[in-house]
Scaffold this active site. Structure first.
Site, PDB file in Angstrom:
ATOM      1  N   LYS A  92       0.857  -1.187   0.000  1.00  0.00           N
ATOM      2  CA  LYS A  92       0.000   0.000   0.000  1.00  0.00           C
ATOM      3  C   LYS A  92       0.894   1.237   0.000  1.00  0.00           C
ATOM      4  CE  LYS A  92      -3.663  -2.354   0.171  1.00  0.00           C
ATOM      5  NZ  LYS A  92      -4.528  -2.353  -1.013  1.00  0.00           N
ATOM      6  N   ASN A 108      11.800   1.993   2.975  1.00  0.00           N
ATOM      7  CA  ASN A 108      11.192   1.030   2.049  1.00  0.00           C
ATOM      8  C   ASN A 108      12.266   0.197   1.366  1.00  0.00           C
ATOM      9  OD1 ASN A 108       9.065  -0.150   0.455  1.00  0.00           O
ATOM     10  ND2 ASN A 108       9.733   1.112  -1.264  1.00  0.00           N
ATOM     11  N   HIS A 110      13.002  -2.067  -2.048  1.00  0.00           N
ATOM     12  CA  HIS A 110      12.470  -2.265  -3.410  1.00  0.00           C
ATOM     13  C   HIS A 110      13.410  -3.172  -4.209  1.00  0.00           C
ATOM     14  CE1 HIS A 110       9.959  -1.408  -6.843  1.00  0.00           C
ATOM     15  NE2 HIS A 110      11.073  -1.322  -7.549  1.00  0.00           N
TER      16      HIS A 110
HETATM   17  C1  GAR Z   1      10.652  -8.040  -1.446  1.00  0.00           C
HETATM   18  O1  GAR Z   1      11.280  -8.580  -2.572  1.00  0.00           O
HETATM   19  C2  GAR Z   1      10.531  -6.534  -1.585  1.00  0.00           C
HETATM   20  O2  GAR Z   1      11.606  -5.966  -2.277  1.00  0.00           O
HETATM   21  C3  GAR Z   1       9.264  -6.416  -2.388  1.00  0.00           C
HETATM   22  O3  GAR Z   1       8.409  -7.379  -1.824  1.00  0.00           O
HETATM   23  C4  GAR Z   1       9.202  -8.491  -1.370  1.00  0.00           C
HETATM   24  C5  GAR Z   1       8.781  -8.862   0.023  1.00  0.00           C
HETATM   25  O4  GAR Z   1       9.379 -10.071   0.422  1.00  0.00           O
HETATM   26  N1  GAR Z   1       8.726  -5.104  -2.285  1.00  0.00           N
HETATM   27  C6  GAR Z   1       8.247  -4.433  -3.332  1.00  0.00           C
HETATM   28  O5  GAR Z   1       8.190  -4.888  -4.457  1.00  0.00           O
HETATM   29  C7  GAR Z   1       7.759  -3.018  -3.004  1.00  0.00           C
HETATM   30  N2  GAR Z   1       7.634  -2.237  -4.186  1.00  0.00           N
HETATM   31  P1  GAR Z   1       9.123 -10.683   1.864  1.00  0.00           P
HETATM   32  O6  GAR Z   1       7.602 -10.583   2.109  1.00  0.00           O
HETATM   33  O7  GAR Z   1       9.568 -12.103   1.786  1.00  0.00           O
HETATM   34  O8  GAR Z   1       9.902  -9.876   2.855  1.00  0.00           O
END
Ligand code: GAR
Length: 219
Positions: A92, A108, A110
């Site tokens: 979100k 954050n 990314h």
């Molecule tokens: C991670 O790869 C993070 O970089 C990505 O979600 C994944 C969460 O992994 N975030 C995004 O893409 C945000 N734009 P996790 O739930 O195993 O920590």
């Protein structure tokens, strides 16, 4: 003083798990005091409960708009006296007062080298698919402070990851994930040491880099 950390999640929670491990063993001078999940199906909820961490599920569909949703997140952060907020796979977009009250205190993660492959709708596997389709030879991981844009805030740390000829979304995601599990803790550790300063759009690491053996101990 140990920082009180809130981790916001929407899915698996492997980065949450990593932060719990490294705060728990004293590698990071902080405590994960609160987890906020954006949906009740997030596996991260189970992980948090296993560690005895308070979890609150705040579902945006139950609020009339995103400002009300973010205000209710802010209320929880205040209830738990939080110093630092980590968006670890939180899907979100934060808006409104929480951004002002937590200026330069929301981090954050990314899964690309910002400003490439980021912005609205770019998250998780979508990022890796776009990277593979682009033919880029290199992607990576970015950890940054959150501002009012989407993936536009000051960058704390970045690390490149090569794209291999036979990579699929799955293999690339797995290598990115390994790097994330090192890079996010490094940034959180620096924050908890009060070593991060934002000057204009640049993040200054006080005392120079962070190559003091911490990265090695994560191998
Ligand atoms: C991670 O790869 C993070 O970089 C990505 O979600 C994944 C969460 O992994 N975030 C995004 O893409 C945000 N734009 P996790 O739930 O195993 O920590």
């Amino acid at each position: 003083m140990r920082k009180r950390i809130a981790v916001l999640v929407s899915g698996n929670g492997s980065n949450l798990e990593r932060l719990v491990e490294l705060t728990g063993n004293g590698s990071i001078n902080g405590t994960v005091s609160l987890v906020i999940a954006s949906n009740e199906r997030a596996f991260a909820i189970e992980r948090a409960r296993d560690h005895g961490i308070d979890v609150h599920t705040l579902n945006s569909s139950e609020y009339s708009n995103s400002i009300c949703y973010c205000d209710s997140i802010l209320e929880k952060l205040d209830d738990y006296n939080i110093d630092l907020v980590i968006l670890a796979g939180f899907l979100k977009i934060l808006a409104g007062r929480v951004l002002d009250n937590f200026k330069d205190r929301i981090i954050n993660l990314h899964p690309s080298l910002i400003p490439n492959f980021c912005g609205k709708g770019m998250y998780g596997e979508r990022v890796h698919r776009a990277v593979l389709e682009s033919g880029m030879k290199e992607t990576g991981v970015t950890v940054h402070f959150v501002d009012e844009g989407t993936d536009t805030g000051p960058i704390i740390l970045q690390k490149a990851v090569p794209v291999l000829v036979n990579d699929t979304v799955k293999t690339l995601a797995a290598r990115i994930s390994e790097v994330e599990h090192r890079l996010l803790p490094r940034a959180v550790r620096l924050f908890c040491q009060d070593r991060l300063r934002v000057e204009k759009r640049r993040v200054i690491i006080d005392g120079g880099g962070d190559e003091d053996g911490f990265t090695e101990c994560l191998e």
